[in-house]
Motif scaffolding. Structure first.
Motif, PDB file in Angstrom:
ATOM      1  N   ASP A 255     -15.081 -31.179   6.288  1.00  0.00           N
ATOM      2  CA  ASP A 255     -15.289 -30.414   7.517  1.00  0.00           C
ATOM      3  C   ASP A 255     -15.301 -28.918   7.238  1.00  0.00           C
ATOM      4  N   ALA A 256     -14.344 -28.451   6.449  1.00  0.00           N
ATOM      5  CA  ALA A 256     -14.258 -27.022   6.139  1.00  0.00           C
ATOM      6  C   ALA A 256     -15.493 -26.556   5.366  1.00  0.00           C
ATOM      7  N   ALA A 257     -15.956 -27.346   4.425  1.00  0.00           N
ATOM      8  CA  ALA A 257     -17.119 -26.974   3.612  1.00  0.00           C
ATOM      9  C   ALA A 257     -18.412 -26.994   4.419  1.00  0.00           C
ATOM     10  N   SER A 258     -18.464 -27.806   5.455  1.00  0.00           N
ATOM     11  CA  SER A 258     -19.711 -27.960   6.210  1.00  0.00           C
ATOM     12  C   SER A 258     -20.110 -26.702   6.973  1.00  0.00           C
ATOM     13  N   THR A 259     -19.186 -25.786   7.218  1.00  0.00           N
ATOM     14  CA  THR A 259     -19.509 -24.571   7.972  1.00  0.00           C
ATOM     15  C   THR A 259     -19.689 -23.341   7.078  1.00  0.00           C
ATOM     16  N   LEU A 260     -19.511 -23.508   5.775  1.00  0.00           N
ATOM     17  CA  LEU A 260     -19.538 -22.356   4.863  1.00  0.00           C
ATOM     18  C   LEU A 260     -20.942 -21.906   4.489  1.00  0.00           C
ATOM     19  N   GLU A 261     -21.085 -20.571   4.333  1.00  0.00           N
ATOM     20  CA  GLU A 261     -22.268 -20.005   3.700  1.00  0.00           C
ATOM     21  C   GLU A 261     -22.303 -20.528   2.271  1.00  0.00           C
ATOM     22  N   ASP A 262     -23.434 -20.399   1.618  1.00  0.00           N
ATOM     23  CA  ASP A 262     -23.599 -20.932   0.262  1.00  0.00           C
ATOM     24  C   ASP A 262     -22.577 -20.424  -0.739  1.00  0.00           C
ATOM     25  N   SER A 263     -22.135 -19.195  -0.610  1.00  0.00           N
ATOM     26  CA  SER A 263     -21.202 -18.647  -1.595  1.00  0.00           C
ATOM     27  C   SER A 263     -19.750 -18.737  -1.140  1.00  0.00           C
ATOM     28  N   GLY A 264     -19.505 -19.462  -0.055  1.00  0.00           N
ATOM     29  CA  GLY A 264     -18.158 -19.532   0.503  1.00  0.00           C
ATOM     30  C   GLY A 264     -17.170 -20.289  -0.352  1.00  0.00           C
ATOM     31  N   LEU A 265     -15.922 -19.868  -0.241  1.00  0.00           N
ATOM     32  CA  LEU A 265     -14.824 -20.497  -0.963  1.00  0.00           C
ATOM     33  C   LEU A 265     -13.851 -21.124   0.021  1.00  0.00           C
ATOM     34  N   ILE A 266     -13.141 -22.114  -0.450  1.00  0.00           N
ATOM     35  CA  ILE A 266     -12.048 -22.713   0.315  1.00  0.00           C
ATOM     36  C   ILE A 266     -10.786 -22.553  -0.514  1.00  0.00           C
ATOM     37  N   TRP A 267      -9.739 -22.076   0.128  1.00  0.00           N
ATOM     38  CA  TRP A 267      -8.415 -22.017  -0.498  1.00  0.00           C
ATOM     39  C   TRP A 267      -7.525 -23.033   0.207  1.00  0.00           C
ATOM     40  N   VAL A 268      -6.972 -23.970  -0.541  1.00  0.00           N
ATOM     41  CA  VAL A 268      -5.996 -24.913  -0.003  1.00  0.00           C
ATOM     42  C   VAL A 268      -4.621 -24.325  -0.306  1.00  0.00           C
ATOM     43  N   LEU A 269      -3.833 -24.116   0.734  1.00  0.00           N
ATOM     44  CA  LEU A 269      -2.495 -23.551   0.606  1.00  0.00           C
ATOM     45  C   LEU A 269      -1.479 -24.649   0.868  1.00  0.00           C
ATOM     46  N   VAL A 270      -0.642 -24.913  -0.124  1.00  0.00           N
ATOM     47  CA  VAL A 270       0.365 -25.975  -0.033  1.00  0.00           C
ATOM     48  C   VAL A 270       1.745 -25.396  -0.329  1.00  0.00           C
TER      49      VAL A 270
END
Length: 142
Positions: free
Chosen positions: A80-95
């Motif tokens: 879900d998070a990746a589906s809204t990102l621009e091509d160069s977007g990053l995701i940070w998972v914070l645990v």
């Protein structure tokens, strides 16, 4: 966009975020690090947007705890998070950091990321009590 994960960098820069980026936040709850959230918003100059944001985003942060679900739930959230990102977007998972309640291993994050079509690239101490794991899609965030 090239992520800067230099530990000497501060705030948004060490996450690879830049001015005016829209950062979508997933998994917000009372236990998140509010100082980190404020720092990120101040440095990019835009308030973080929530899970219901209906437009394209530049990057995302995902707060995830062991009590939030199993690896399949994390996989679904990452998709879900990746589906809204621009091509160069990053995701940070914070645990939560190792030894803290709700800690999730980086191996578990990596497995969920791989199934979601992402790959872990680096990790850092995101905030007191929180570990950050950077994810990108193949070809993104180089």
């Amino acid at each position: 966009m090239t992520a800067t994960t230099d530990p000497a960098a501060s705030g948004a820069g060490r996450f690879g975020f830049t001015k005016d980026q829209v950062i979508q936040e997933w998994g917000f709850d009372d236990d998140v690090d509010h100082a980190l959230r404020d720092e990120l918003a101040d440095e990019v100059g835009v308030e973080l947007v929530d899970e219901d944001y209906g437009d394209v985003t530049d990057s995302a942060i995902v707060w995830w705890r062991g009590s939030d679900g199993d690896s399949t739930d994390l996989e679904d959230l990452l998709v879900d998070a990746a589906s809204t990102l621009e091509d160069s977007g990053l995701i940070w998972v914070l645990v939560p950091k190792m030894g803290s309640a709700g800690h999730v291993s980086t191996a578990d994050i990596g497995e969920a990321a791989q199934t979601a079509g992402l790959q872990p690239t680096t990790s850092l101490s995101a905030a007191p009590g929180w570990l950050g794991v950077r994810l990108s899609a193949p070809g993104r965030g180089k």
